[in-house]
Write a protein that holds these residues in place. Structure first.
Motif, PDB file in Angstrom:
ATOM      1  N   VAL A 122      16.394  -0.601   1.774  1.00  0.00           N
ATOM      2  CA  VAL A 122      15.422  -0.291   2.657  1.00  0.00           C
ATOM      3  C   VAL A 122      14.261   0.543   1.875  1.00  0.00           C
ATOM      4  CG1 VAL A 122      16.428  -0.519   4.839  1.00  0.00           C
ATOM      5  CG2 VAL A 122      16.480   1.763   3.563  1.00  0.00           C
ATOM      6  N   SER A 123      14.563   0.501   0.558  1.00  0.00           N
ATOM      7  CA  SER A 123      13.453   1.515  -0.201  1.00  0.00           C
ATOM      8  C   SER A 123      12.307   0.809  -1.010  1.00  0.00           C
ATOM      9  CB  SER A 123      14.447   2.354  -1.329  1.00  0.00           C
ATOM     10  OG  SER A 123      13.485   2.999  -2.003  1.00  0.00           O
ATOM     11  N   ASP A 124      11.377   1.664  -0.855  1.00  0.00           N
ATOM     12  CA  ASP A 124      10.078   1.070  -1.321  1.00  0.00           C
ATOM     13  C   ASP A 124       9.823   2.030  -2.638  1.00  0.00           C
ATOM     14  OD1 ASP A 124       9.220  -0.921   0.400  1.00  0.00           O
ATOM     15  OD2 ASP A 124       7.940   0.434   1.605  1.00  0.00           O
ATOM     16  N   GLY A 125      10.735   2.738  -2.969  1.00  0.00           N
ATOM     17  CA  GLY A 125      10.630   3.632  -4.119  1.00  0.00           C
ATOM     18  C   GLY A 125      11.349   5.001  -3.853  1.00  0.00           C
ATOM     19  N   ILE A 126      11.389   5.727  -4.991  1.00  0.00           N
ATOM     20  CA  ILE A 126      11.704   7.132  -4.696  1.00  0.00           C
ATOM     21  C   ILE A 126      10.871   8.309  -5.166  1.00  0.00           C
ATOM     22  CG2 ILE A 126      14.157   6.522  -4.915  1.00  0.00           C
ATOM     23  CD1 ILE A 126      13.332   8.195  -7.769  1.00  0.00           C
TER      24      ILE A 126
ATOM     25  N   MET B 224       0.988  -1.222   0.122  1.00  0.00           N
ATOM     26  CA  MET B 224       0.081   0.004   0.130  1.00  0.00           C
ATOM     27  C   MET B 224       0.906   1.336  -0.144  1.00  0.00           C
ATOM     28  SD  MET B 224      -2.981   0.845   2.531  1.00  0.00           S
ATOM     29  CE  MET B 224      -2.465   2.157   3.795  1.00  0.00           C
ATOM     30  N   ILE B 225       0.536   2.201  -0.622  1.00  0.00           N
ATOM     31  CA  ILE B 225       1.233   3.147  -0.950  1.00  0.00           C
ATOM     32  C   ILE B 225       0.713   4.430   0.266  1.00  0.00           C
ATOM     33  CG2 ILE B 225       1.806   5.489  -2.384  1.00  0.00           C
ATOM     34  CD1 ILE B 225       2.770   2.630  -3.607  1.00  0.00           C
ATOM     35  N   PRO B 226       1.910   4.745   0.771  1.00  0.00           N
ATOM     36  CA  PRO B 226       1.374   5.845   1.794  1.00  0.00           C
ATOM     37  C   PRO B 226       1.057   6.991   1.411  1.00  0.00           C
ATOM     38  CG  PRO B 226       3.961   5.578   1.847  1.00  0.00           C
ATOM     39  CD  PRO B 226       3.388   4.628   1.134  1.00  0.00           C
ATOM     40  N   ALA B 227      -0.086   7.699   2.037  1.00  0.00           N
ATOM     41  CA  ALA B 227      -0.430   9.137   1.669  1.00  0.00           C
ATOM     42  C   ALA B 227       0.308  10.079   2.133  1.00  0.00           C
ATOM     43  CB  ALA B 227      -2.105   9.145   1.858  1.00  0.00           C
ATOM     44  N   LYS B 228       0.625  10.066   3.398  1.00  0.00           N
ATOM     45  CA  LYS B 228       1.498  11.218   3.946  1.00  0.00           C
ATOM     46  C   LYS B 228       2.834  10.490   4.560  1.00  0.00           C
ATOM     47  CE  LYS B 228      -2.398  14.023   5.798  1.00  0.00           C
ATOM     48  NZ  LYS B 228      -2.174  15.086   4.904  1.00  0.00           N
ATOM     49  N   LEU B 229       3.919  11.324   4.329  1.00  0.00           N
ATOM     50  CA  LEU B 229       5.046  10.801   4.685  1.00  0.00           C
ATOM     51  C   LEU B 229       5.614  12.114   5.642  1.00  0.00           C
ATOM     52  CD1 LEU B 229       6.537   9.919   1.389  1.00  0.00           C
ATOM     53  CD2 LEU B 229       5.752   8.408   3.354  1.00  0.00           C
ATOM     54  N   VAL B 230       6.680  11.452   6.834  1.00  0.00           N
ATOM     55  CA  VAL B 230       7.378  12.235   7.361  1.00  0.00           C
ATOM     56  C   VAL B 230       8.961  12.353   7.028  1.00  0.00           C
ATOM     57  CG1 VAL B 230       8.562  12.575   9.838  1.00  0.00           C
ATOM     58  CG2 VAL B 230       6.021  11.815   9.731  1.00  0.00           C
ATOM     59  N   THR B 231       9.195  13.679   6.799  1.00  0.00           N
ATOM     60  CA  THR B 231      10.418  13.449   6.200  1.00  0.00           C
ATOM     61  C   THR B 231      11.541  13.671   7.094  1.00  0.00           C
ATOM     62  OG1 THR B 231      10.562  15.900   5.625  1.00  0.00           O
ATOM     63  CG2 THR B 231       9.685  14.493   3.832  1.00  0.00           C
ATOM     64  N   VAL B 232      12.777  12.772   6.948  1.00  0.00           N
ATOM     65  CA  VAL B 232      13.973  13.017   7.863  1.00  0.00           C
ATOM     66  C   VAL B 232      15.210  13.323   6.879  1.00  0.00           C
ATOM     67  CG1 VAL B 232      12.351  11.541   9.689  1.00  0.00           C
ATOM     68  CG2 VAL B 232      14.201  10.267   7.891  1.00  0.00           C
ATOM     69  N   VAL B 233      16.377  13.634   7.655  1.00  0.00           N
ATOM     70  CA  VAL B 233      17.538  13.537   6.967  1.00  0.00           C
ATOM     71  C   VAL B 233      18.412  12.808   7.590  1.00  0.00           C
ATOM     72  CG1 VAL B 233      19.317  15.040   6.196  1.00  0.00           C
ATOM     73  CG2 VAL B 233      16.947  15.939   6.224  1.00  0.00           C
TER      74      VAL B 233
ATOM     75  N   GLY C  85      12.161  16.895   8.862  1.00  0.00           N
ATOM     76  CA  GLY C  85      11.496  17.987   8.023  1.00  0.00           C
ATOM     77  C   GLY C  85       9.947  17.986   8.231  1.00  0.00           C
ATOM     78  N   ASP C  86       9.360  18.002   7.123  1.00  0.00           N
ATOM     79  CA  ASP C  86       7.917  18.472   7.355  1.00  0.00           C
ATOM     80  C   ASP C  86       7.106  16.924   7.049  1.00  0.00           C
ATOM     81  OD1 ASP C  86       8.128  21.128   7.426  1.00  0.00           O
ATOM     82  OD2 ASP C  86       8.434  21.133   5.163  1.00  0.00           O
ATOM     83  N   VAL C  87       5.763  17.139   7.187  1.00  0.00           N
ATOM     84  CA  VAL C  87       4.885  15.863   6.890  1.00  0.00           C
ATOM     85  C   VAL C  87       4.386  16.467   5.449  1.00  0.00           C
ATOM     86  CG1 VAL C  87       2.483  14.756   7.041  1.00  0.00           C
ATOM     87  CG2 VAL C  87       4.123  15.281   9.091  1.00  0.00           C
ATOM     88  N   ILE C  88       4.506  15.639   4.457  1.00  0.00           N
ATOM     89  CA  ILE C  88       4.004  15.823   3.027  1.00  0.00           C
ATOM     90  C   ILE C  88       3.023  14.966   2.692  1.00  0.00           C
ATOM     91  CG2 ILE C  88       6.412  16.965   2.301  1.00  0.00           C
ATOM     92  CD1 ILE C  88       7.026  14.462   0.912  1.00  0.00           C
ATOM     93  N   ASP C  89       2.281  15.389   1.759  1.00  0.00           N
ATOM     94  CA  ASP C  89       1.240  14.405   0.951  1.00  0.00           C
ATOM     95  C   ASP C  89       1.602  14.008  -0.211  1.00  0.00           C
ATOM     96  OD1 ASP C  89      -0.992  15.221   2.616  1.00  0.00           O
ATOM     97  OD2 ASP C  89      -1.169  17.147   1.621  1.00  0.00           O
ATOM     98  N   LEU C  90       1.418  12.753  -0.577  1.00  0.00           N
ATOM     99  CA  LEU C  90       2.222  11.942  -1.685  1.00  0.00           C
ATOM    100  C   LEU C  90       1.178  11.525  -2.543  1.00  0.00           C
ATOM    101  CD1 LEU C  90       4.794  11.438  -2.531  1.00  0.00           C
ATOM    102  CD2 LEU C  90       4.451   9.158  -1.122  1.00  0.00           C
ATOM    103  N   ALA C  91       1.179  11.462  -3.947  1.00  0.00           N
ATOM    104  CA  ALA C  91       0.422  11.065  -4.778  1.00  0.00           C
ATOM    105  C   ALA C  91       0.676   9.865  -5.247  1.00  0.00           C
ATOM    106  CB  ALA C  91       0.000  12.239  -5.993  1.00  0.00           C
ATOM    107  N   PRO C  92       0.062   8.724  -5.503  1.00  0.00           N
ATOM    108  CA  PRO C  92       0.852   7.580  -6.085  1.00  0.00           C
ATOM    109  C   PRO C  92       1.698   7.641  -7.271  1.00  0.00           C
ATOM    110  CG  PRO C  92      -1.417   7.216  -5.500  1.00  0.00           C
ATOM    111  CD  PRO C  92      -1.072   8.410  -5.511  1.00  0.00           C
ATOM    112  N   ASP C  93       1.391   8.545  -8.144  1.00  0.00           N
ATOM    113  CA  ASP C  93       1.937   8.903  -9.466  1.00  0.00           C
ATOM    114  C   ASP C  93       3.575   9.510  -9.277  1.00  0.00           C
ATOM    115  OD1 ASP C  93       0.964  11.404  -8.780  1.00  0.00           O
ATOM    116  OD2 ASP C  93       0.338  11.603 -10.906  1.00  0.00           O
ATOM    117  N   GLN C  94       3.410  10.076  -8.070  1.00  0.00           N
ATOM    118  CA  GLN C  94       5.026  10.531  -7.798  1.00  0.00           C
ATOM    119  C   GLN C  94       6.079   9.659  -7.598  1.00  0.00           C
ATOM    120  OE1 GLN C  94       2.952  13.476  -4.707  1.00  0.00           O
ATOM    121  NE2 GLN C  94       4.779  14.800  -5.391  1.00  0.00           N
ATOM    122  N   ILE C  95       5.527   8.219  -7.103  1.00  0.00           N
ATOM    123  CA  ILE C  95       6.576   7.559  -6.648  1.00  0.00           C
ATOM    124  C   ILE C  95       7.073   6.629  -7.836  1.00  0.00           C
ATOM    125  CG2 ILE C  95       6.877   5.166  -5.470  1.00  0.00           C
ATOM    126  CD1 ILE C  95       4.344   6.184  -3.851  1.00  0.00           C
TER     127      ILE C  95
END
Length: 145
Positions: free
Chosen positions: A117-121, A1-10, A93-103
């Motif tokens: 560990v990547s499910d995509g970029i 399942m593609i997450p709709a929101k992500l927490v960004t970290v560095v 960083g921030d919480v961002i919204d993600l659209a499935p076509d961005q992956i």
């Protein structure tokens, strides 16, 4: 399942996205008590509002050089198999919204440590790796790191 929101970290200059549904808390790194005989990437345990949380040093987990000053580090608390774990990261960083076509699929040039560990970029202003909590916690992968 593609997450709709992500927490960004560095972490070590790389931007990672963690599914916000897996994140319980984001805190400044506090006191961490070492655990004897634990793998090198387990920084120790910490008390978070009465709960014992295992702190995972993601720099050590991914074979990155240690941070000179850990005082500014952040901790993203996630749940894995019913237990809380704190991922020690350089910054949040921030919480961002993600659209499935961005992956997009991982490019062949993506560093090995992120590929495992990547499910995509996602291409933002920078390349963000969609980090799988399950893969980060996979002890076989961690032992090979």
């Amino acid at each position: 399942m593609i997450p709709a929101k992500l927490v960004t970290v560095v972490l070590g200059g790389q931007v990672l996205g963690i599914d916000v549904a897996r994140v319980q808390d984001v805190i400044r790194l506090g006191t961490v008590s070492p655990v004897p005989l634990a793998p090198h990437w387990i920084a120790g345990v910490m008390n978070l509002r009465g709960r014992i949380v295992t702190a995972i040093d993601l720099r050590a987990r991914f074979d990155l050089p240690p941070r000179q000053d850990r005082a500014g580090s952040m901790c993203v608390v996630v749940e894995h198999q019913g237990e809380p774990y704190g991922f020690i990261v350089d910054d949040v960083g921030d919480v961002i919204d993600l659209a499935p076509d961005q992956i997009e699929a991982n490019p062949p040039t993506l560093d090995r440590r992120w590929q495992q560990v990547s499910d995509g970029i996602v291409k933002l202003d920078v390349l963000m790796v969609l980090a799988s909590v399950r893969a980060i916690m996979d002890t076989e992968l961690a032992a090979a790191a």
